[in-house]
Design a protein around this motif. Structure first.
Motif, PDB file in Angstrom:
ATOM      1  N   GLN A  77       4.545   6.260   8.556  1.00  0.00           N
ATOM      2  CA  GLN A  77       5.999   6.189   8.667  1.00  0.00           C
ATOM      3  C   GLN A  77       6.629   5.660   7.379  1.00  0.00           C
ATOM      4  OE1 GLN A  77       6.866   3.840  12.110  1.00  0.00           O
ATOM      5  NE2 GLN A  77       5.878   5.254  13.545  1.00  0.00           N
ATOM      6  N   SER A  78       5.996   4.665   6.770  1.00  0.00           N
ATOM      7  CA  SER A  78       6.539   4.112   5.530  1.00  0.00           C
ATOM      8  C   SER A  78       6.471   5.124   4.392  1.00  0.00           C
ATOM      9  CB  SER A  78       5.780   2.839   5.154  1.00  0.00           C
ATOM     10  OG  SER A  78       6.264   2.295   3.958  1.00  0.00           O
ATOM     11  N   VAL A  79       5.374   5.888   4.312  1.00  0.00           N
ATOM     12  CA  VAL A  79       5.245   6.898   3.260  1.00  0.00           C
ATOM     13  C   VAL A  79       6.264   8.012   3.463  1.00  0.00           C
ATOM     14  CG1 VAL A  79       3.703   8.642   2.294  1.00  0.00           C
ATOM     15  CG2 VAL A  79       2.836   6.359   2.781  1.00  0.00           C
ATOM     16  N   VAL A  80       6.455   8.440   4.720  1.00  0.00           N
ATOM     17  CA  VAL A  80       7.445   9.486   5.002  1.00  0.00           C
ATOM     18  C   VAL A  80       8.840   9.025   4.601  1.00  0.00           C
ATOM     19  CG1 VAL A  80       8.584  10.742   6.860  1.00  0.00           C
ATOM     20  CG2 VAL A  80       6.104  10.599   6.806  1.00  0.00           C
ATOM     21  N   LYS A  81       9.162   7.781   4.932  1.00  0.00           N
ATOM     22  CA  LYS A  81      10.479   7.256   4.569  1.00  0.00           C
ATOM     23  C   LYS A  81      10.651   7.212   3.050  1.00  0.00           C
ATOM     24  CE  LYS A  81      11.871   3.880   7.050  1.00  0.00           C
ATOM     25  NZ  LYS A  81      12.037   2.518   7.628  1.00  0.00           N
ATOM     26  N   ALA A  82       9.586   6.829   2.336  1.00  0.00           N
ATOM     27  CA  ALA A  82       9.673   6.789   0.874  1.00  0.00           C
ATOM     28  C   ALA A  82       9.836   8.184   0.284  1.00  0.00           C
ATOM     29  CB  ALA A  82       8.432   6.111   0.299  1.00  0.00           C
ATOM     30  N   LEU A  83       9.118   9.172   0.851  1.00  0.00           N
ATOM     31  CA  LEU A  83       9.255  10.538   0.355  1.00  0.00           C
ATOM     32  C   LEU A  83      10.648  11.088   0.623  1.00  0.00           C
ATOM     33  CD1 LEU A  83       5.802  12.061   1.367  1.00  0.00           C
ATOM     34  CD2 LEU A  83       6.584  11.470  -0.924  1.00  0.00           C
TER      35      LEU A  83
ATOM     36  N   VAL B 269       0.824  -1.208   0.000  1.00  0.00           N
ATOM     37  CA  VAL B 269       0.000   0.000   0.000  1.00  0.00           C
ATOM     38  C   VAL B 269       0.859   1.261   0.000  1.00  0.00           C
ATOM     39  CG1 VAL B 269      -1.712   1.306   1.330  1.00  0.00           C
ATOM     40  CG2 VAL B 269      -1.970  -1.161   1.048  1.00  0.00           C
ATOM     41  N   SER B 270       2.006   1.225   0.674  1.00  0.00           N
ATOM     42  CA  SER B 270       2.839   2.427   0.781  1.00  0.00           C
ATOM     43  C   SER B 270       3.286   2.963  -0.575  1.00  0.00           C
ATOM     44  CB  SER B 270       4.057   2.130   1.664  1.00  0.00           C
ATOM     45  OG  SER B 270       3.644   1.801   2.974  1.00  0.00           O
ATOM     46  N   PRO B 271       3.777   2.137  -1.516  1.00  0.00           N
ATOM     47  CA  PRO B 271       4.153   2.703  -2.825  1.00  0.00           C
ATOM     48  C   PRO B 271       2.985   3.340  -3.566  1.00  0.00           C
ATOM     49  CG  PRO B 271       5.114   0.518  -2.540  1.00  0.00           C
ATOM     50  CD  PRO B 271       4.148   0.709  -1.430  1.00  0.00           C
TER      51      PRO B 271
ATOM     52  N   ARG C  93      -4.521   7.786  10.608  1.00  0.00           N
ATOM     53  CA  ARG C  93      -5.231   6.941  11.571  1.00  0.00           C
ATOM     54  C   ARG C  93      -6.731   6.969  11.331  1.00  0.00           C
ATOM     55  NH1 ARG C  93      -2.002   8.835  17.057  1.00  0.00           N
ATOM     56  NH2 ARG C  93      -0.060   7.678  16.646  1.00  0.00           N
ATOM     57  N   ALA C  94      -7.258   8.130  10.977  1.00  0.00           N
ATOM     58  CA  ALA C  94      -8.693   8.219  10.722  1.00  0.00           C
ATOM     59  C   ALA C  94      -9.092   7.440   9.471  1.00  0.00           C
ATOM     60  CB  ALA C  94      -9.101   9.689  10.578  1.00  0.00           C
ATOM     61  N   GLU C  95      -8.198   7.368   8.492  1.00  0.00           N
ATOM     62  CA  GLU C  95      -8.536   6.696   7.240  1.00  0.00           C
ATOM     63  C   GLU C  95      -8.194   5.218   7.258  1.00  0.00           C
ATOM     64  OE1 GLU C  95      -7.693   7.161   2.410  1.00  0.00           O
ATOM     65  OE2 GLU C  95      -6.812   8.570   3.858  1.00  0.00           O
ATOM     66  N   PHE C  96      -7.067   4.861   7.909  1.00  0.00           N
ATOM     67  CA  PHE C  96      -6.591   3.481   7.854  1.00  0.00           C
ATOM     68  C   PHE C  96      -6.614   2.782   9.206  1.00  0.00           C
ATOM     69  CE2 PHE C  96      -4.213   5.781   4.475  1.00  0.00           C
ATOM     70  CZ  PHE C  96      -4.828   5.178   3.386  1.00  0.00           C
ATOM     71  N   GLY C  97      -7.122   3.428  10.241  1.00  0.00           N
ATOM     72  CA  GLY C  97      -7.276   2.767  11.525  1.00  0.00           C
ATOM     73  C   GLY C  97      -5.947   2.479  12.199  1.00  0.00           C
ATOM     74  N   SER C  98      -5.831   1.277  12.749  1.00  0.00           N
ATOM     75  CA  SER C  98      -4.637   0.926  13.521  1.00  0.00           C
ATOM     76  C   SER C  98      -3.389   0.826  12.653  1.00  0.00           C
ATOM     77  CB  SER C  98      -4.862  -0.411  14.232  1.00  0.00           C
ATOM     78  OG  SER C  98      -5.149  -1.439  13.289  1.00  0.00           O
ATOM     79  N   LEU C  99      -3.545   0.645  11.357  1.00  0.00           N
ATOM     80  CA  LEU C  99      -2.388   0.570  10.464  1.00  0.00           C
ATOM     81  C   LEU C  99      -1.958   1.939   9.948  1.00  0.00           C
ATOM     82  CD1 LEU C  99      -3.397  -2.549   8.330  1.00  0.00           C
ATOM     83  CD2 LEU C  99      -1.807  -2.469  10.242  1.00  0.00           C
ATOM     84  N   GLY C 100      -2.646   3.002  10.348  1.00  0.00           N
ATOM     85  CA  GLY C 100      -2.330   4.327   9.831  1.00  0.00           C
ATOM     86  C   GLY C 100      -0.952   4.811  10.229  1.00  0.00           C
ATOM     87  N   THR C 101      -0.547   4.555  11.484  1.00  0.00           N
ATOM     88  CA  THR C 101       0.764   5.032  11.941  1.00  0.00           C
ATOM     89  C   THR C 101       1.892   4.375  11.156  1.00  0.00           C
ATOM     90  OG1 THR C 101      -0.153   5.357  14.152  1.00  0.00           O
ATOM     91  CG2 THR C 101       2.248   5.297  13.948  1.00  0.00           C
ATOM     92  N   ALA C 102       1.812   3.057  10.997  1.00  0.00           N
ATOM     93  CA  ALA C 102       2.865   2.351  10.257  1.00  0.00           C
ATOM     94  C   ALA C 102       2.886   2.777   8.791  1.00  0.00           C
ATOM     95  CB  ALA C 102       2.660   0.845  10.371  1.00  0.00           C
ATOM     96  N   LEU C 103       1.719   2.971   8.194  1.00  0.00           N
ATOM     97  CA  LEU C 103       1.679   3.423   6.802  1.00  0.00           C
ATOM     98  C   LEU C 103       2.255   4.826   6.665  1.00  0.00           C
ATOM     99  CD1 LEU C 103      -1.818   2.122   5.627  1.00  0.00           C
ATOM    100  CD2 LEU C 103       0.407   1.352   4.825  1.00  0.00           C
TER     101      LEU C 103
END
Length: 529
Positions: free
Chosen positions: A444-450, A414-416, A432-442
């Protein structure tokens, strides 16, 4: 007068002789000496060209080649010219100046240092001979060196219109018998025609039966060397079309039996057989997909594939089978069969069902992810929050392993897509509002990719208050303001903030707000390991 002009037109001009003399250091060559040299050189060139023309005529060619000139020089005991061979025509360039006209070949200058420093070229392979059977007792053996006995186009035609194969068989029998088909029975057949569906027989010779036995035993046996040879044979041999129905049936029945018995190793071997058949370019597999697709789908979404799910790596089998399914959809999907649409609907149904087992849920997500980014965007991203809420409620030890694999898979696929489709950087609360409990991890992954994408400029533009985690215990909290801020990401002790506001007249008077939040490192839980 005309003969004299013709004679002089075939001689080398005196100016050319003088230019050649100057090139070797003779500057003051008299006209008489140049004329004698020109006559002698012209005579000898005519002899060489005449002999070269003879070689050209004997070779039945209309174009004189450098090899003909070399042959003419050899018969006169003159060493041939080296490096003058060319398959194409080399044009002459014209240059004039100082009252002289000159035609020359443009030669490229090479730098010896570049040639020396360049990597050495690979040595050409030695010429070798390899013997193989072309025909045995009037029958062409089906080996990779020989053309396939039945082309892929003919296999496709027989799959679409089976009556062509029956007509061919009937014609061959009539030719062998030698009896005419006319007479009373022929008239009766013309008067009353009965359409009877005949079954096409697939008879195997003794050699083919032995080959089938050896291949199947090697593919599911314990000898890895024999298995590699058998899979290579399945992927390259052109004469497998007669055994293909039995091969596909063997795979389908093997998957049915070993799924019930939870035999993970044999399921992996059977999927490797499917991979080998898909890689064989001489086989037409479309009419056997009704056996291959259920077998591959079973290895993707089956509830239990092994006897010890908490220890055995059945996740790798699901990943491999998902790649096979994507290859099948890519090779055989048409507007008529809609294979990819039907497969996508099957995986989407498994995701939407709340009672789907976690292992099957992982397989369905992996199967959809292999079908492309658009499928992930449409079918997986809207379900991330529901999947996250469901896996958070799983507390058993066996489910924690599946939960970890599902989390890792969702973040990986999902991150890419989020990085490519969303401009800018949203806050953690929005994720968090859009992806729930997986929002934080997503997030962080998006920030790292950017950060990795903008590493060349070492800048990251942030439009909203965001926490960026670092390797240390300190996180950077950006405050929200009306202007967008750019953080210079690098090995600096203090983050540098640059205000991007063209309307502001004095940017140095604006206040730059940032806050370093220090927190202890969280200890890793057993489930995250």
């Amino acid at each position: 007068m005309g003969d004299s002009d013709t004679f002089h037109s075939t001689n080398i001009p005196l100016e050319s002789i003088k230019v050649i003399a100057e090139s070797i250091g003779i500057s003051n060559l008299s006209d008489d000496a140049a004329k004698e040299l020109a006559d002698d050189i012209s005579y000898r060139l005519k002899l060489v060209i005449q002999d070269a023309a003879k070689f050209m005529n004997h070779a039945k060619r209309q174009k004189l080649q450098p090899a003909d000139v070399d042959s003419a020089l050899k018969i006169k005991n003159i060493e041939p010219l080296y490096g003058c061979t060319s398959a194409d025509h080399i044009p002459f360039r014209f240059a004039s100046g100082g009252g002289r006209e000159l035609y020359f070949n443009e030669e490229k200058e090479y730098d010896l240092s570049e040639i020396i420093s360049a990597p050495a070229a690979k040595l050409p392979l030695d010429v070798s001979l390899r013997a193989h059977w072309l025909v045995i007792d009037g029958v062409q053996p089906t080996i990779p060196e020989n053309p396939p006995p039945v082309s892929k186009d003919l296999q496709k035609l027989e799959a679409i219109d089976p009556i062509t194969k029956l007509n061919k068989t009937t014609k061959e029998k009539a030719d062998i018998s030698g009896k005419p088909s006319s007479g009373k029975f022929h008239k009766l057949r013309n008067v009353e025609t009965v359409h009877v569906k005949q079954l096409a027989t697939h008879e195997l010779s003794v050699e083919q039966q032995l080959y089938y036995k050896e291949i199947t035993e090697a593919c599911v046996g314990s000898d890895e060397a024999r298995r590699a040879e058998a899979l290579q044979s399945l992927a390259s041999d052109p004469g497998l079309h007669e055994m293909l129905p039995r091969m596909c049936t063997f795979i389908a029945e093997g998957v049915k039996v070993n799924v019930v018995q939870h035999n993970l190793a044999l399921l992996i071997y059977l999927m490797r057989m499917v991979k080998a058949l898909l890689d064989n370019s001489s086989l037409f597999l479309e009419k056997y997909l009704h056996e291959l697709i259920p077998s591959v789908s079973t290895c993707i979404v089956s509830k239990q594939l092994c006897a010890r799910p908490e220890l055995d790596n059945h996740w790798a089998l699901r990943d491999f089978a998902a790649r096979l399914m994507a290859q099948i959809c890519k090779n055989f999907n048409t507007s008529t069969n809609n294979i990819q649409t039907r497969v996508t609907r099957m995986f989407a149904t498994a995701i939407n069902n709340d009672k789907t087992h976690l292992s099957s849920l992982y397989g369905a997500i992996e199967g959809l992810s292999e079908l492309g980014a658009e499928v992930v965007k449409v079918f997986i991203i809207p379900k991330v929050k529901a999947i996250g809420d469901r896996i958070e409620n799983c507390t058993s030890s066996s489910d924690k392993i599946a939960v970890g694999h599902i989390k890792h898979l969702i973040i990986k696929i999902v991150s890419p897509v989020l990085t490519a489709t969303r401009q800018g950087l949203d806050s953690v609360e929005e994720y968090r509002a859009e992806f729930g409990s997986l929002g934080t991890a997503l997030h962080q992954s998006v920030v790292k990719a950017l950060i990795q994408q903008q590493a060349s400029s070492n800048t990251l533009t942030v439009n909203q208050p965001t926490i960026i985690q670092s390797n240390s215990a300190a996180d950077l909290l950006l405050s929200q303001s009306n202007t967008s801020r750019t953080i210079v990401v690098g090995n600096v002790q203090r983050p540098q903030l640059q205000i991007q506001n063209q309307n502001s007249q004095n940017t140095s008077t604006q206040q730059h707000k940032y806050l370093l939040v220090t927190r202890p490192q969280p200890s890793q839980s057993p489930s995250s390991q």
